[in-house]
Design a protein around this motif. Structure first.
Motif, PDB file in Angstrom:
ATOM      1  N   CYS A 551       0.812  -1.334  -0.239  1.00 47.84           N
ATOM      2  CA  CYS A 551      -0.037  -0.114   0.016  1.00 47.84           C
ATOM      3  C   CYS A 551       0.906   1.148  -0.035  1.00 47.84           C
ATOM      4  CB  CYS A 551      -0.945  -0.093   1.377  1.00 47.84           C
ATOM      5  SG  CYS A 551      -2.277  -1.437   1.383  1.00 47.84           S
ATOM      6  N   MET A 552       0.377   2.422  -0.347  1.00 49.45           N
ATOM      7  CA  MET A 552       1.212   3.645  -0.393  1.00 49.45           C
ATOM      8  C   MET A 552       1.651   3.831   0.979  1.00 49.45           C
ATOM      9  SD  MET A 552      -0.251   7.219  -1.399  1.00 49.45           S
ATOM     10  CE  MET A 552       0.911   8.986  -1.467  1.00 49.45           C
ATOM     11  N   ASN A 553       3.012   4.133   1.154  1.00 48.77           N
ATOM     12  CA  ASN A 553       3.783   4.514   2.473  1.00 48.77           C
ATOM     13  C   ASN A 553       3.495   3.345   3.368  1.00 48.77           C
ATOM     14  OD1 ASN A 553       4.534   7.242   2.021  1.00 48.77           O
ATOM     15  ND2 ASN A 553       2.416   7.856   2.154  1.00 48.77           N
ATOM     16  N   ASP A 554       3.494   2.149   2.555  1.00 46.34           N
ATOM     17  CA  ASP A 554       3.474   0.678   3.432  1.00 46.34           C
ATOM     18  C   ASP A 554       4.704   0.614   4.226  1.00 46.34           C
ATOM     19  OD1 ASP A 554       2.755  -1.510   4.486  1.00 46.34           O
ATOM     20  OD2 ASP A 554       2.613  -2.411   2.523  1.00 46.34           O
ATOM     21  N   LYS A 555       4.472   0.266   5.445  1.00 46.27           N
ATOM     22  CA  LYS A 555       5.624  -0.067   6.375  1.00 46.27           C
ATOM     23  C   LYS A 555       5.548  -1.276   7.178  1.00 46.27           C
ATOM     24  CE  LYS A 555       6.953   4.703   7.246  1.00 46.27           C
ATOM     25  NZ  LYS A 555       6.721   5.589   8.336  1.00 46.27           N
ATOM     26  N   SER A 556       4.470  -2.185   6.691  1.00 41.29           N
ATOM     27  CA  SER A 556       4.065  -3.383   7.058  1.00 41.29           C
ATOM     28  C   SER A 556       4.924  -4.754   6.613  1.00 41.29           C
ATOM     29  CB  SER A 556       2.609  -3.713   6.976  1.00 41.29           C
ATOM     30  OG  SER A 556       2.382  -3.784   5.745  1.00 41.29           O
ATOM     31  N   HIS A 557       5.428  -4.338   5.182  1.00 40.42           N
ATOM     32  CA  HIS A 557       6.296  -5.366   4.719  1.00 40.42           C
ATOM     33  C   HIS A 557       7.585  -5.689   5.504  1.00 40.42           C
ATOM     34  CE1 HIS A 557       8.264  -7.981   1.562  1.00 40.42           C
ATOM     35  NE2 HIS A 557       7.118  -8.162   1.229  1.00 40.42           N
ATOM     36  N   PRO A 558       8.049  -6.923   5.660  1.00 41.06           N
ATOM     37  CA  PRO A 558       9.422  -7.066   6.579  1.00 41.06           C
ATOM     38  C   PRO A 558      10.496  -6.660   5.845  1.00 41.06           C
ATOM     39  CG  PRO A 558       8.112  -9.227   6.089  1.00 41.06           C
ATOM     40  CD  PRO A 558       7.297  -8.106   5.075  1.00 41.06           C
TER      41      PRO A 558
END
Length: 670
Positions: A551-558
């Protein structure tokens, strides 16, 4: 088998038939013998060797007219009308035309081979008709698409049996006269006929077509009372009705209590979950079905391949393709059409064309699927060329074909050809344009800057405009920065669908590009007041049978920190080659640095960076996105494809974009 087989046989057999006639009893002609047919005769008929079967067993056929039924079934199997006519001559000559059992089979054969007029003539001269004769004729008319004639036969019948009512209810359901099917059920019940499992199966399909949960529940109650709820036909139809009416849980509950699970039941469950938006769960059910030892059929493969198209899971689609080949289902036109769609929607156009080339049967659905595939990949000229081939081969295009053609033209800048095709559809083919066809025409005109003409078409077309066609024109206003028209068109969209966030965003984009921040602020307030939320941009790609989503500005990916660092370096390289971030689409009044940082973290850029970090240089990158690619990302991906020398294929909400060596196949028509 051709015309030369039986004429000689007829002449040779007439003398022996005449000799046998004097010794055979009339009861032997009128009633089928209880003696089982010779095994060799059955084998020859099953193999389509009608000439040999008749020559070897002439005496048996004459003494037991029921054997004609096997010969006639064999004619249906090999689709030989000439042999049917020759057998018809033998039936008349041998005096068997008064045998109702034989003439019913003859009637059925003519109908199965599409000879409805001949069948009607035969029916009119039949000396002894029964329920079966009329039921066969009704079924034949339904099969050939002539519901009016089927109803005429039904209405003229002095007496009916349960099979008659079943044939008529099934026919009405088949042609989506669902309300009439329910009315007929009521009439049938009043006249004292009790619905069986086949009646209930058809009626439940009618309820599903109407999405009438209340009517379906009443039929369910009757099925429980009659003790047929667990019947495979009724149970599958019940589950389908509940799922189609939006009650997935109730549909699954029906399936759970069924004592036996068949392929048809599993197909119902898979398609029900798919229709409810549970695509991944539907695919999981396919694998559970296989683990249970059930063999998928053509319907299963069509459904699960469509799911792979929707999810763009190429790896799973390839595995299912292999399973379809193994089972022999891949030769089916419906499965091939699904393969064409699956590969094209997963970004593999060449594999899509290969699947098309494997078909030996000219079929309008299959050809339309390939035209749609070309359109999805922005290859309008190829789509038009294929349509021209289709016309030369005598295949008659339908509404779907023309919709795919118009779509292909609009996404390839083929303005004149698109307008010609729209006119051809109405003038030559006599097809009435539907709303999607007008939407494509508006898109075609809008992309070429003819905004006023596009608006005039919407306001004058005979069908009611929906939010999609207005949004199509609004998008064109965005391309050509026509703020005045955009405001007027946005009002139309909001009037039709006040909860659609896309219209607010499109108008805000136009106003933001003109630095009209006050208007943008008003729009954002209107969205808050109406509880309208902007759909977030989501991009995903498949890697080693695992789907990675961003997603935009995603920080959830490892790997988010590594991705951001990689992107920062990549953007710096791009700027050295002349890349300038396009900040016109930013909806907030920010400073330049904040705007650029916002653009860097669009979901498709994150997905592409992740793919560049984790895949070999020779492998094309395929990314899917739920929204349209913005102008900045479109330009940025061109630079990325040149710097990293990678082919990047992006599917957005509109179409595919193929980036290679700094160029995009869609040119200025993305």
């Amino acid at each position: 088998m051709g015309k030369c087989y039986l004429p000689k046989l007829i002449n040779g057999c007439l003398s022996s038939i005449n000799r046998l006639y004097s010794t055979a009893t009339r009861s032997a002609i009128q009633y089928p013998s209880s003696k089982p047919p010779p095994q060799k005769f059955l084998r020859l008929c099953a193999e389509g060797l009608i000439n040999e079967a008749f020559r070897t067993f002439t005496s048996d056929v004459y003494l037991d007219p029921s054997l004609y039924s096997y010969l006639l079934k064999s004619c249906i199997q090999i689709h030989s009308l000439s042999l049917v006519r020759q057998l018809h001559s033998l039936i008349i000559t041998s005096g068997c035309s008064s045998t109702r059992f034989v003439t019913n089979h003859l009637l059925n054969t003519y109908l199965k081979l599409g000879q409805s007029q001949t069948a009607v003539s035969l029916f009119d001269v039949m000396p002894k008709k029964n329920f079966m004769s009329c039921n066969i004729l009704i079924g034949g008319f339904v099969q050939s698409g002539d519901l009016d004639k089927a109803l005429k036969v039904f209405d003229e019948m002095p007496d009916r049996n349960i099979a008659t009512w079943n044939a008529m209810v099934a026919g009405l359901t088949e042609f989506e006269y669902n309300g009439e099917a329910l009315r007929l059920l009521s009439e049938m019940h009043v006249l004292g006929f009790y619905p069986d499992e086949f009646t209930l199966g058809s009626v439940l399909r009618a309820c599903a077509g109407l999405k009438s949960l209340s009517a379906g529940q009443q039929v369910h109650a009757y099925a429980v009372k009659s003790g047929v709820e667990i019947n495979v036909v009724v149970g599958s139809s019940l589950a389908h009705m509940y799922m189609k009416s939006g009650s997935l849980a109730q549909g699954e509950e029906v399936i759970k209590v069924m004592p036996v699970h068949s392929v048809a039941v599993c197909n119902t469950l898979i398609s029900g979950r798919a229709q409810s938006g549970c695509s991944e769960e539907a695919l999981n059910q396919y694998y559970i079905m296989k683990m249970a030892g059930l063999r998928p059929d053509k319907i299963t493969f069509v459904t699960v391949l469509s799911l792979c198209s929707e999810l763009a899971t190429l790896g799973q689609g390839q595995q299912i393709h292999a399973e379809a080949i193994k089972s022999g289902a891949s030769a089916s036109v419906s499965v091939l059409s699904s393969l064409v769609s699956m590969y094209s929607r997963c970004g593999c156009l060449q594999d899509s064309l290969k699947a098309f080339s494997e078909s030996l049967i000219p079929d309008v659905v299959l050809w339309s699927s390939v035209i749609a595939a070309y359109g999805l990949h922005g290859m309008g000229k190829e789509a038009v060329a294929l349509f021209n081939r289709m016309e030369k081969e005598g295949l008659e295009a339908n509404n779907v074909t023309f919709l795919s053609l118009l779509y292909a033209c609009s996404h390839s800048g083929l303005k004149d050809q698109g307008i010609e095709i729209f006119d051809l559809m109405t003038d030559k083919y006599g097809l009435e344009p539907q709303l999607p066809h007008y939407t494509c025409l508006v898109d075609l005109l809008g992309r070429t800057g003819r905004l006023e003409e596009a608006e005039a078409i919407i306001r004058s077309m005979p069908v009611k405009a929906d939010s999609i066609i207005w949004k199509t024109l609004l998008s064109a206003c965005s391309i050509y920065k026509n703020a005045d028209m955009a405001k007027r068109i946005a009002e139309e969209v909001i009037r039709v669908d006040p909860q659609d966030s896309a219209s607010y965003v499109l108008l805000a984009n136009i106003q933001a590009s003109a630095k009209q921040w006050h208007n943008v602020s008003d729009l954002r307030k209107a969205m808050r007041d109406r509880s309208v939320k902007k759909e977030p941009g989501v991009s995903w790609l498949e890697m080693k049978n695992q789907v990675h989503q961003f997603c935009m500005n995603d920080k959830s990916h490892p790997d988010s920190k590594k991705i951001n660092l990689y992107l920062k370096k990549l953007i710096a390289e791009m700027k050295l080659l002349g890349y300038k971030p396009d900040t016109n689409s930013i909806l907030h009044d920010m400073n330049l640095e904040e705007m650029e940082d916002d653009l860097v973290h669009h979901s498709e850029k994150l997905a592409i960076a992740f793919a560049l970090m984790n895949t070999p240089d020779c492998v094309p990158i395929r990314v899917m996105k739920n929204l349209r690619v913005c102008n900045d990302c479109h330009v940025a991906i061109k630079y990325i494809s040149a710097i990293r020398n990678r082919e990047i294929i992006v599917r957005d909400a509109s179409r595919f974009h193929h980036f290679k060596q700094g160029q995009c196949s869609c040119g200025d028509y993305w």
